[in-house]
Design an enzyme around this catalytic site. Structure first.
Site, short mmCIF file in Angstrom:
data_model
loop_
_atom_site.label_atom_id
_atom_site.label_comp_id
_atom_site.label_asym_id
_atom_site.label_seq_id
_atom_site.Cartn_x
_atom_site.Cartn_y
_atom_site.Cartn_z
N CYS A 1 13.07 8.63 10.86
CA CYS A 1 13.44 10.00 11.20
C CYS A 1 12.26 10.72 11.83
O CYS A 1 11.13 10.25 11.82
CB CYS A 1 13.81 10.79 9.94
SG CYS A 1 15.17 10.10 9.03
N GLY B 1 15.03 9.12 16.00
CA GLY B 1 16.34 9.19 15.36
C GLY B 1 17.39 9.68 16.31
O GLY B 1 17.23 10.75 16.90
N ASN C 1 11.17 12.47 6.28
CA ASN C 1 11.00 11.20 6.98
C ASN C 1 10.31 10.23 6.02
O ASN C 1 9.28 10.56 5.45
CB ASN C 1 10.14 11.42 8.24
CG ASN C 1 9.72 10.12 8.91
OD1 ASN C 1 8.65 10.04 9.51
ND2 ASN C 1 10.54 9.10 8.84
N GLY C 2 10.90 9.05 5.88
CA GLY C 2 10.31 8.05 4.98
C GLY C 2 11.37 7.54 4.05
O GLY C 2 12.52 7.98 4.09
N TYR D 1 5.21 -0.26 17.31
CA TYR D 1 6.53 -0.12 17.94
C TYR D 1 7.12 1.29 17.90
O TYR D 1 7.67 1.76 18.88
CB TYR D 1 7.52 -1.09 17.26
CG TYR D 1 8.96 -0.86 17.67
CD1 TYR D 1 9.45 -1.39 18.87
CD2 TYR D 1 9.83 -0.11 16.87
CE1 TYR D 1 10.76 -1.17 19.26
CE2 TYR D 1 11.15 0.11 17.26
CZ TYR D 1 11.61 -0.42 18.45
OH TYR D 1 12.90 -0.21 18.83
P1 AMP Z 1 15.51 -9.22 17.56
O1 AMP Z 1 16.36 -9.37 18.77
O2 AMP Z 1 16.32 -9.06 16.31
O3 AMP Z 1 14.48 -10.31 17.43
O4 AMP Z 1 14.72 -7.83 17.70
C1 AMP Z 1 13.57 -7.78 18.49
C2 AMP Z 1 13.55 -6.54 19.34
O5 AMP Z 1 13.81 -5.40 18.53
C3 AMP Z 1 12.19 -6.33 19.97
O6 AMP Z 1 12.36 -6.06 21.35
C4 AMP Z 1 11.59 -5.14 19.24
O7 AMP Z 1 10.87 -4.29 20.12
C5 AMP Z 1 12.79 -4.43 18.68
N1 AMP Z 1 12.54 -3.89 17.31
C6 AMP Z 1 11.62 -4.28 16.43
N2 AMP Z 1 11.72 -3.56 15.29
C7 AMP Z 1 12.74 -2.70 15.46
C8 AMP Z 1 13.34 -1.67 14.65
N3 AMP Z 1 12.88 -1.43 13.44
N4 AMP Z 1 14.37 -0.99 15.17
C9 AMP Z 1 14.84 -1.25 16.40
N5 AMP Z 1 14.32 -2.19 17.22
C10 AMP Z 1 13.29 -2.92 16.76
#
Ligand code: AMP
Length: 503
Positions: free
Chosen positions: A34, A60, A134-135, A275
Site C-alpha cells: 500500500c 496500490g 502500509n505493511g 522492485y
Molecule cells: P514470475 O513470472 O512469477 O516469475 O514473476 C516475475 C515477475 O514479477 C518479475 O518481472 C518481477 O519484476 C515481478 N514481481 C516480482 N515480485 C512481485 C510482486 N511482489 N508483485 C508483482 N510483481 C512482482
C-alpha cells in the site's frame, strides 16, 4: 458437488461452515502492499492528497481513499480502482478541511472489496479518527480472535482493522497515546498515518520495514510513503521517519516520540529497493535507481557472459540492465517493447492465442534480436512464468542465445511483512537449484546476485535490512506453519495462465 453428503461420511454442518469461512477468509484476505499520504494545515488538503496518491499509484491499484477533517467532522471518500477513477472535482470539493490522510491499496484480481478500502474511519469517545496503514501484521489473526472473543465486531477482512479496534478500546487518555498503546500490541510491519479532528499522527514500526518520509509544503506538514509523492506536489523533503518514531503534528507544531522498545536490529525491506519503490524515490538509505544500477554492476561481475546486447525486462529490469551493460561493456538495447496501457482487464479473442498474457504486455523486436546473443535482465523470478515466456518469445523473434541475469538472489521464501508473494511451494527457487531453474525457464545460462553480494551492497545503505525472501531469515518471528497473507494476485495470475503454457 452432491447436495447430500455420501452415507459413509456423517454430516458435519459446523465443520463445513468453518471450512467455508476459512476458504472465504483466505480468498478475501487483502494484500498489504500500500501507499499512505497525510497533510496537516493546507487549504487544499484533499487535492494535494489526491496528487500524492497519484504519485504513489504503483504501490496500490485496487482501491483509493481520502479522509479530511474540519472542526469536529470528518469527510471520507473511498472507491475501487485507480486514484484518477475514484476521485473527481465534485468529490474533492466535498472533502473539506485543512487536514487529510489518503491511502492506495494494491490490486488483486481475486476478490476485491470496497469495505477493505482505507483509510478506516471510526468514532471513538476521544473523537473521530481515520487510519491508513502500509505493511502487514504477523499477529493480526490472533489479536483479532481475542478481540472477537471480547465482543468486537469487525466490518472488514483487513488486518489493519485490529489497530482501530485496539485504539478504540485503549484506556489511555489522548488519541496518540491510544494509538501507541494499540501499536504496542501488534507485531510486524506498519507505516501508518492517523487523522484526528485537529491533528495528524505518523508512525513507523520499530524495525522500519516500510518507508515513510516527512516533507513541507507552503508551511504545511506532509508525510508520504515515498519521496516521489513529495516531488510531484513540490514539497521539500525534510527527513525520513526513523524506525520506531511517532510524529504528532498539531496546530502546525511537530512533536517526536519514541515510545517502542528498540529491537536488536532494523529491518528496512530490501525488496522496496529492488522492485517495489519507484526508482525516482529516495528511501532512507539512498536513491532506488542508483541502488538497482549497482546491483546490475555486481551481477555483471559475478556472472559475466559473452553476448551482443543487454536487454532489460521493462520496467522492473531497466536500471539493473544499465548497470550490467556499463560494467560489462556490452551494449544496452531496449529490444523488448512494453505496452504501458495494459489495464486490469482486456477482451480476449474466443480462440486462445498462445502466450497472450505476456504478449499483451511485452513484445520483442525481431530486427534487433535476429541471430544475436542476448543477456536478459530482470529483478526477480517468482514462479518463473514471465521469464519462461519471454525467453521463448525472444527465441521466436530470432535470438540465438538467451542468458538470463537476475539482479537479486533467488526468491525462495514468502514475505510476511507486506510484499505480495505466492506460497513457498509456488516459488520456483524454493527447493530448486540454479541449474534446475535455468532449465525450467528455457535459458542458455542463468545467474543471480548472491546473498553475500546483496548484503555487501546494502551495507552502503547504512541501515539494517530484511532480506527474508532471499535468506529465509525472518526478523520478526512468524507463526509456525503460517502462509503468507497476500496470495490473491499470484493465485489469480496462475489461474489465468494455467491453460496457456509455453510453446
Ligand atoms: P514470475 O513470472 O512469477 O516469475 O514473476 C516475475 C515477475 O514479477 C518479475 O518481472 C518481477 O519484476 C515481478 N514481481 C516480482 N515480485 C512481485 C510482486 N511482489 N508483485 C508483482 N510483481 C512482482
Amino acid at each position: 458437488m452432491p447436495l447430500t453428503p455420501p452415507r459413509h461420511a456423517p454430516p458435519d454442518p459446523v465443520g463445513e461452515l468453518r471450512a467455508l469461512a476459512a476458504r472465504h477468509a483466505a480468498v478475501s484476505r487483502p494484500r498489504d502492499e500500500c501507499g499512505v499520504f497525510g497533510i496537516h494545515g493546507h487549504s487544499e488538503a484533499a487535492r494535494i492528497t489526491y496528487l500524492g496518491l497519484y504519485a504513489l499509484q504503483h504501490r496500490g491499484q485496487e482501491s483509493a481513499g481520502i479522509c479530511t477533517a474540519q472542526g469536529g467532522e470528518q469527510f471520507v471518500h473511498r472507491g475501487m480502482g485507480l486514484v484518477s477513477d475514484v476521485f473527481n472535482e465534485p468529490i474533492l470539493d466535498r472533502l473539506a478541511g485543512r487536514h487529510a490522510v489518503g491511502h492506495v491499496r494494491y490490486s488483486t484480481t481475486g476478490e476485491s472489496l470496497l469495505r477493505n478500502a482505507q483509510p478506516f474511519c471510526a468514532n471513538t469517545d476521544g473523537g473521530p479518527v481515520a487510519i491508513g496503514h502500509n505493511g502487514n501484521l504477523v499477529n493480526a489473526s490472533s489479536v483479532r480472535r481475542e478481540l472477537e472473543g471480547r465482543g468486537a465486531i469487525f466490518s472488514t477482512t483487513a488486518d489493519s482493522e485490529v489497530i482501530v479496534h485496539l485504539l478504540a478500546r485503549s484506556r489511555e487518555t489522548t488519541l496518540e497515546e491510544r494509538l501507541i498503546d494499540a501499536l504496542s500490541r501488534v507485531k510486524g510491519a506498519f507505516s501508518l498515518v492517523m487523522l484526528t479532528h485537529d491533528g495528524l499522527v505518523a508512525v513507523r514500526d520499530p524495525y522500519g520495514f516500510r518507508p515513510l518520509v516527512l516533507g513541507q509544503l507552503d508551511g504545511a506538514w506532509v508525510v508520504a510513503s515515498e519521496t516521489c509523492a513529495l516531488d510531484l506536489i513540490g514539497a521539500s523533503v525534510e527527513r525520513h521517519l526513523d524506525p520506531g518514531e511517532v510524529l504528532v503534528i498539531r496546530r502546525g507544531r511537530i512533536r517526536t516520540l519514541r515510545p517502542f522498545p528498540k529491537p536488536d536490529r532494523e529491518a528496512h525491506c530490501i525488496f522496496e529497493y529492488i522492485y517495489f519503490a519507484r526508482p525516482d524515490s529516495n528511501l532512507q538509505g539512498g536513491n532506488v535507481y542508483a541502488y538497482r544500477k549497482e546491483l546490475g554492476r555486481a551481477l555483471a561481475r559475478e556472472h559475466p557472459v559473452g553476448a551482443d546486447m543487454v536487454v532489460p525486462l521493462l520496467d522492473s529490469g531497466s536500471a539493473a540492465a544499465l548497470g550490467f551493460a556499463e560494467e560489462s561493456g556490452i551494449p544496452y538495447e531496449t529490444a523488448i517493447i512494453r505496452n504501458h496501457f495494459v489495464g486490469r482487464t482486456f477482451i480476449e479473442p474466443a480462440q486462445s492465442i498462445r502466450n497472450f498474457g505476456v504478449k499483451i504486455k511485452h513484445n520483442p523486436i525481431r530486427g534487433v534480436l535476429e541471430g544475436k546473443r542476448v543477456v536478459l535482465v530482470d529483478d526477480s523470478i517468482v514462479r518463473g512464468t514471465t521469464l519462461l515466456k519471454m525467453s521463448t518469445l525472444m527465441r521466436q523473434a530470432g535470438a540465438r542465445e538467451v542468458h538470463v541475469r537476475i539482479s537479486a538472489p533467488p526468491t525462495k521464501a514468502p514475505c510476511f511483512y507486506g510484499i505480495d508473494m505466492p506460497t513457498r511451494g509456488e516459488l520456483i527457487a524454493s527447493g530448486r537449484g540454479t541449474e534446475e531453474i535455468r532449465e525450467a525457464i528455457g535459458a542458455d545460462s542463468l545467474g543471480y546476485v548472491s546473498v553475500e553480494s546483496l548484503r555487501s551492497i546494502s551495507a552502503q545503505l547504512k541501515h539494517g535490512h530484511c532480506d527474508a525472501c532471499f535468506s529465509d531469515e525472518y526478523p520478526v518471528p512468524i507463526q509456525p506453519g503460517g502462509e503468507p497473507p497476500q496470495l490473491s494476485l499470484f493465485r489469480a495470475v496462475a489461474e489465468n495462465e494455467r491453460d496457456e503454457g509455453p510453446e
